[in-house]
Enzyme design. Structure first.
Site, PDB file in Angstrom:
ATOM      1  N   THR A 138      45.847  21.513  15.139  1.00  0.00           N
ATOM      2  CA  THR A 138      45.288  22.570  15.983  1.00  0.00           C
ATOM      3  C   THR A 138      44.102  22.030  16.786  1.00  0.00           C
ATOM      4  O   THR A 138      43.878  22.439  17.930  1.00  0.00           O
ATOM      5  CB  THR A 138      44.813  23.749  15.107  1.00  0.00           C
ATOM      6  OG1 THR A 138      45.933  24.339  14.465  1.00  0.00           O
ATOM      7  CG2 THR A 138      44.107  24.811  15.954  1.00  0.00           C
ATOM      8  N   SER A 315      31.439  62.345  44.822  1.00  0.00           N
ATOM      9  CA  SER A 315      30.611  63.215  44.000  1.00  0.00           C
ATOM     10  C   SER A 315      31.368  64.467  43.620  1.00  0.00           C
ATOM     11  O   SER A 315      32.200  64.969  44.380  1.00  0.00           O
ATOM     12  CB  SER A 315      29.332  63.599  44.766  1.00  0.00           C
ATOM     13  OG  SER A 315      28.588  64.549  44.039  1.00  0.00           O
ATOM     14  N   SER A 316      31.046  64.982  42.435  1.00  0.00           N
ATOM     15  CA  SER A 316      31.626  66.254  42.008  1.00  0.00           C
ATOM     16  C   SER A 316      30.742  67.433  42.420  1.00  0.00           C
ATOM     17  O   SER A 316      31.111  68.587  42.211  1.00  0.00           O
ATOM     18  CB  SER A 316      31.800  66.251  40.480  1.00  0.00           C
ATOM     19  OG  SER A 316      30.531  66.077  39.855  1.00  0.00           O
TER      20      SER A 316
END
Length: 402
Positions: A138, A315-316
């Protein structure tokens, strides 16, 4: 239905239809961390390593040709996209990549077994350690796979950046004659043109492309044949050269064996240098994105020199407000890439003695950075830069009142 497999710790039942085996399953159970599995590029790179190793071992007489050819065919299948759901080890794993390496060994072994008319788990015929890991550890195959994964993605990233540069150049040419006020330290300086500003953005990104090409060179030297710590234990003469040559052919990159295998097994320079190049690119893209946010600010109380494409309501609570969402996104990506580079720095520094156990984090961090910058550059170009327009009346007003 299940089959029983054995390893040095004992036995474990494995789903009958699974191409992974006992060591993969143990790792999956030991590391239930993120729920995310190996990135596609790392899987592809890993099986290319196994393909190259098999061909080198066949040529050197260390691997039966029939077994080796089955391994090559199994690697080709996975490289094309097959069996990706069989790579089940979490990306956050300890053990210096052993779990990922064994996952690949077991999957390829079981595909090869079926290709030769045998059943999954019949490791007396094709064995994940003895055959798939022949002349390897490995500790050499995994870091090499990480480097190959970086190389596979780097050309794609550069290609996308070149398109982004072309987009900035096109805007530069379109607005070359439109005069505006240049600014230093957010104060009026001397006149310039909008085109000059956009050409400067392009030129700065061209510098980052060059840096990525230069940094890639530090990935060409690999430690295949080093095995556990760099001494080349159980490796036949000529194997490092043959394996590197196969990888060079597969990747079309000048991959070569490291000059000092002991140093190459723990040295993280290639990872550090390439990650730093990605960080530099992120800093540049973030700076450009922040400039665009300033230039489009307003429309009544900001600079309002340019318009970005209106992509979504901003934007909300404030009707009509549109935010610079793509430049904001690019800054978010830049922040993440810079954080990933810090992870690479810390991981590289904290390895002990003849190995660095933190290479999985380095691979994960860099591959994520490459992916984010690749996808982000495409979105930046197509959803922002290509659609930018200039508010000429605003610029004329600024110049007239200066």
């Amino acid at each position: 239905m299940a089959r029983v497999e054995h390893d040095p710790l004992g036995e474990h039942t494995v789903p009958a239809d699974a191409y992974y085996g006992i060591q993969t399953l143990r790792a999956s159970e030991n590391f239930p961390i993120s729920g995310l599995h190996a990135p596609a590029d790392l899987v592809t790179a890993t099986v290319l390593i196994k393909r190259a190793a098999a061909l080198a071992n066949i040529e050197l007489g260390r691997l039966d040709a029939r077994v080796g050819e089955a391994i090559v065919k199994s690697a080709d299948e996975v490289a094309k996209g097959a069996m990706r759901d069989q790579f089940i080890v979490d990306i956050y794993q300890a053990g210096a990549g052993t779990s990922h390496n064994m996952n690949a060994n077991e999957v390829l072994a079981n595909i090869a077994l079926e290709l030769t008319g045998r059943k999954k788990g019949d490791y007396h015929s094709i064995e994940p350690h003895d055959d798939l890991n022949q002349s390897q550890s490995t500790n050499d195959s995994y870091p090499t796979a990480i480097k190959v994964a970086f190389l596979l993605r780097n050309d794609k990233l550069i290609e996308e950046l070149q398109k982004l540069v072309a987009s900035f150049r096109a805007k530069g040419n379109a607005y070359l004659e439109i005069v505006k006020m240049g600014r230093t330290e957010m104060q009026d300086a001397v006149p310039m043109t909008v085109g000059q500003e956009f050409h400067a953005f392009a030129a700065s990104l061209e510098g980052e492309i060059k840096l990525l090409r230069d940094a890639e060179k530090y990935l060409y030297s690999v430690n295949m044949g080093a095995t556990a710590i760099g001494t080349g234990l159980n490796v036949p003469k000529g194997y490092p050269e043959k394996c590197a040559a196969e990888l060079a052919k597969l990747t079309r990159k000048p991959i070569v064996p490291a000059s000092d295998m002991l140093a190459a097994t723990w040295d993280q320079q290639g990872f550090v240098v390439y990650s730093a190049a990605l960080r530099s690119l992120a800093i540049k893209i973030g700076k450009i994105a922040s400039d665009l946010i300033l230039l489009t600010s307003g429309p009544r109380a900001g600079l309002y020199e340019i318009n970005l494409p209106a992509l979504q309501p901003g934007s909300s609570i404030m009707p009509g407000k549109v935010n610079p969402v793509i430049p904001e996104l690019m800054n978010i990506i830049a922040f993440r890439v810079m954080g990933n580079d810090t992870s690479v720095t810390l991981a590289a520094q904290h390895g002990q003695l003849q190995l660095n156990a933190y290479e999985p984090l380095e691979g994960l961090a860099v591959i994520e950075s490459q992916h984010l910058l690749f996808r982000g550059s495409n979105v930046f170009r197509t959803k922002c830069i290509d659609g930018i327009t200039v508010n000429e009346k605003t610029l004329e007003h600024y110049m007239a009142t200066t």
